[in-house]
Enzyme design. Sequence first.
Site, short mmCIF file in Angstrom:
data_model
loop_
_atom_site.label_atom_id
_atom_site.label_comp_id
_atom_site.label_asym_id
_atom_site.label_seq_id
_atom_site.Cartn_x
_atom_site.Cartn_y
_atom_site.Cartn_z
N SER A 45 0.84 -1.20 0.00
CA SER A 45 0.00 0.00 0.00
C SER A 45 0.88 1.25 0.00
O SER A 45 0.38 2.35 -0.21
CB SER A 45 -0.93 -0.01 1.22
OG SER A 45 -0.20 -0.25 2.40
N ASP A 83 5.56 -6.86 2.93
CA ASP A 83 4.92 -7.51 1.79
C ASP A 83 5.94 -7.97 0.77
O ASP A 83 6.88 -7.22 0.44
CB ASP A 83 4.00 -6.50 1.08
CG ASP A 83 2.55 -6.66 1.49
OD1 ASP A 83 2.21 -7.66 2.15
OD2 ASP A 83 1.75 -5.77 1.15
N LYS A 111 4.62 -11.34 3.86
CA LYS A 111 3.23 -11.64 3.50
C LYS A 111 3.13 -11.80 1.98
O LYS A 111 3.78 -11.05 1.24
CB LYS A 111 2.31 -10.51 3.98
CG LYS A 111 0.85 -10.68 3.52
CD LYS A 111 -0.11 -9.80 4.30
CE LYS A 111 -0.11 -8.35 3.91
NZ LYS A 111 -0.51 -8.08 2.51
N GLU A 175 -9.00 -9.55 3.63
CA GLU A 175 -9.32 -8.20 3.16
C GLU A 175 -10.67 -8.19 2.45
O GLU A 175 -10.91 -8.99 1.52
CB GLU A 175 -8.21 -7.67 2.22
CG GLU A 175 -8.50 -6.26 1.72
CD GLU A 175 -7.29 -5.51 1.22
OE1 GLU A 175 -6.15 -6.00 1.35
OE2 GLU A 175 -7.48 -4.39 0.68
O1 KIV Z 1 -0.47 -3.41 1.54
C1 KIV Z 1 -0.85 -3.42 2.71
O2 KIV Z 1 -0.52 -2.53 3.49
C2 KIV Z 1 -1.69 -4.53 3.15
C3 KIV Z 1 -2.58 -4.36 4.31
C4 KIV Z 1 -3.33 -3.12 4.39
C5 KIV Z 1 -3.48 -5.55 4.46
O3 KIV Z 1 -1.64 -5.55 2.56
#
Ligand code: KIV
Length: 280
Positions: A45, A83, A111, A175
């Site tokens: 994000s 991520d 993640k 999500e």
């Molecule tokens: O990209 C991100 O920050 C996320 C979360 C908001 C779930 O994947």
Amino acid sequence: MKKNVDYLLSKKQAHQKIIALTCYDYPTAILEDKAGVDVIFVGDSVGTNILGYENETQVTMDDIVHHLKAVNRGVKDSFILADLPYNSYQTPEQALGNAKRLVANGADCVKLEGLRPEIVTQLVKHNIPTCGHLGLQPQHHSVKAVHGKKFEQAKEIIQAALNLEKSGIFMLVLELVPEELAQIVTNELKIPTIGIGSGRYNDGQVLIVNDILGVTPRKFRLAKKYEDFQTLTLKTIEKYAQDVAGNIFPTEENLRHMPDEELKALQQWLQKNYISFGMD
Ligand code: KIV
């Protein structure tokens, strides 16, 4: 004390909510850590919220690493999740190389989106705590719609969640799924679930830090805007601009003077060297 996977699991078992929030920079990381955020997400994000990208697919490993390093410098206790960005985990080998890079730069876990048991198995085999992400998957779904409203789709999400848990994920982000579905998944799994736009019954919640601060003009149904930093920041910058334009800033209290003798010596030196100097 630094939080870890066992701590997050113990929170689920004790029915205590896990507090998660995104973060992309050093000063905010210090504050989130101080405020007791359990899991700090250095998510992709960052692309749309900080870097001005169109969507999550533009975010690169270098982007995540850059922001992860800044966040890591500010964190003492929070658990840091990073991520794996778009296209960075196409094969188990590629995923492992990139996950190792994230861990080397401060991530406590990584993640990835979707049902990718072969990738999870590979990372877990190499002791990299791995978090799953189901429901809306921003790297792979261009339309930001709710997932799992219909029976077949809901069933798929439950099965994918169980499959990912079996493969070794320690936590799962849900999500934009209906509250009922998130509750079922949360009850079925032994590992914690973290919801975003997925109702009240997840083991924890995550939001985008910019949304809770009101940094952007956007208002999302899934988020809660606690402050209006966009207005506050704009007003502050406008006041500064007016002060500079109107010679109101800086004032006596913002500057330093030379000692009289030093100034006199400098003026004499200037005169000797035929340099005109407009001060008496
Ligand atoms: O990209 C991100 O920050 C996320 C979360 C908001 C779930 O994947």
